[in-house]
Design a protein around this motif. Structure first.
Motif, mmCIF file in Angstrom:
data_model
loop_
_atom_site.group_PDB
_atom_site.id
_atom_site.type_symbol
_atom_site.label_atom_id
_atom_site.label_comp_id
_atom_site.label_asym_id
_atom_site.label_seq_id
_atom_site.Cartn_x
_atom_site.Cartn_y
_atom_site.Cartn_z
ATOM 1 N N ALA A 27 0.849 -1.204 0.000
ATOM 2 C CA ALA A 27 0.000 0.000 0.000
ATOM 3 C C ALA A 27 0.885 1.255 0.000
ATOM 4 C CB ALA A 27 -0.930 -0.008 1.210
ATOM 5 N N TYR A 28 1.998 1.169 0.705
ATOM 6 C CA TYR A 28 2.941 2.299 0.738
ATOM 7 C C TYR A 28 3.501 2.565 -0.657
ATOM 8 C CZ TYR A 28 6.609 5.390 2.537
ATOM 9 O OH TYR A 28 7.413 6.468 2.777
ATOM 10 N N PHE A 29 3.876 1.487 -1.355
ATOM 11 C CA PHE A 29 4.401 1.656 -2.711
ATOM 12 C C PHE A 29 3.310 2.123 -3.678
ATOM 13 C CE2 PHE A 29 7.915 -1.162 -1.229
ATOM 14 C CZ PHE A 29 8.968 -0.320 -1.549
ATOM 15 N N ASP A 30 2.041 1.754 -3.405
ATOM 16 C CA ASP A 30 0.941 2.236 -4.242
ATOM 17 C C ASP A 30 0.851 3.758 -4.195
ATOM 18 O OD1 ASP A 30 0.200 -0.248 -5.085
ATOM 19 O OD2 ASP A 30 -1.405 -0.510 -3.604
ATOM 20 N N ALA A 31 1.278 4.330 -3.055
ATOM 21 C CA ALA A 31 1.260 5.784 -2.906
ATOM 22 C C ALA A 31 2.659 6.366 -3.126
ATOM 23 C CB ALA A 31 0.742 6.154 -1.518
ATOM 24 N N ALA A 32 3.455 5.659 -3.925
ATOM 25 C CA ALA A 32 4.861 6.057 -4.094
ATOM 26 C C ALA A 32 5.020 7.448 -4.701
ATOM 27 C CB ALA A 32 5.599 5.028 -4.953
#
Ligand SMILES: [Zn+2]
Length: 285
Positions: A27-32
């Motif tokens: 999820a963190y990388f989705d908001a990269a």
């Protein structure tokens, strides 16, 4: 991959985590775009069994599954999870992780006696000072045991509160024999990282995301990178960040192949050293 090279790959920097934790990382990388200013589509966002099969299909025979905490009270149970994971997973080397907290020496020495042969310290995500007094006994234990620590202490992809190779060097000054693997070869401070390799006998570099087109646009290698590796060829080890990479696994291998080809003093012996011999030695295979 193994077919092409004639030897198996050994990867010191792979991530397997409890699924709830991994989902949060994804999820963190989705908001990269928000965090890093760049899109980061995870290439291998598949169930665990498929990820393991993918690694095998690339020719990876052994790997260090790395876990890391972002707050206190997580490192011990993550370590216990990853030791169990390694016990049930062929090719997975037992690992551990640390955080500056009162119990760290205890759970780390338990992990070492359960066979942990590699430790992850994520200074950027953990946002802790690697020089913290609470962490000092852990560095001491690792230096004494000769167990490698894969340390993300560089300023890439974005600087953390306590990142910077100069900060981590103060740990090396206190523990000069520590076997420290600078994750991402210290990205973006590659030359400074090489300097630490030359000055401290235990310091290694992992190749994680180094030299791939995704990284070259933001943190390019020096143009004479290959020639700079000639005298440290025994201290560079394959790392990939699988599965959390925004490109195919083979892209990392191609980058390393291009260094091997760029200097005739490197060539096939370098490739074999980086992809197999050096990481096998570090992980005690
Ligand atoms: Zn990583």
């Amino acid at each position: 991959m193994s077919a092409g090279h004639g030897f198996d790959l050994v990867d010191v920097h792979v991530h397997f985590m409890p699924s709830r934790v991994l989902e949060k990382v994804w999820a963190y990388f989705d908001a990269a775009t928000e965090h890093y200013g760049v899109e980061w589509p995870i290439q291998y966002r598949t169930p665990e069994a498929e990820r393991l099969a993918a690694l095998r299909s690339f020719g990876v025979a052994a790997f260090a599954p790395l876990v890391y905490p972002h707050k206190p009270g997580m490192a011990e149970w993550l370590t216990s999870w990853v030791l169990d994971f390694a016990a049930r997973t062929p090719g997975a080397v037992p690992t551990a992780t640390v955080y500056p907290e009162a119990g760290v020496a205890g759970y780390l020495s338990d992990a070492l006696s359960r066979g942990a042969r590699c430790v992850k310290a994520h200074v950027q995500v953990g946002a802790y000072d690697p020089r913290d007094d609470l962490l000092d006994p852990a560095w001491g234990l690792l230096a004494e045991a000769g167990v490698p620590a894969v340390v993300h202490c560089g300023d890439g992809p974005i600087p953390g509160k306590h990142t910077g190779l100069g900060v981590f060097e103060e740990v090396l000054k206190r523990h000069p024999r520590l076997v420290a693997v600078l994750a991402h070869a210290g990205m973006p401070d590659y030359v400074e990282a090489l300097d630490l390799v030359r000055r401290y006998e235990g310091v290694h570099l992992d190749t994680t995301m180094v030299g791939v087109p995704f990284s070259e646009t933001r943190s390019p290698l020096p143009s004479d990178w290959a020639s700079r590796l000639v005298d440290v060829a025994d201290r560079v080890v394959l790392g990939s960040d699988f599965p959390n990479i925004p490109y195919e696994y083979g892209v990392q291998i191609a980058a390393i192949e291009s260094w091997a080809a760029a200097d005739e003093r490197l060539g096939d012996p370098f490739l074999r050293a980086v992809l197999h011999d050096n990481p096998s030695r570090l992980l005690g295979l």
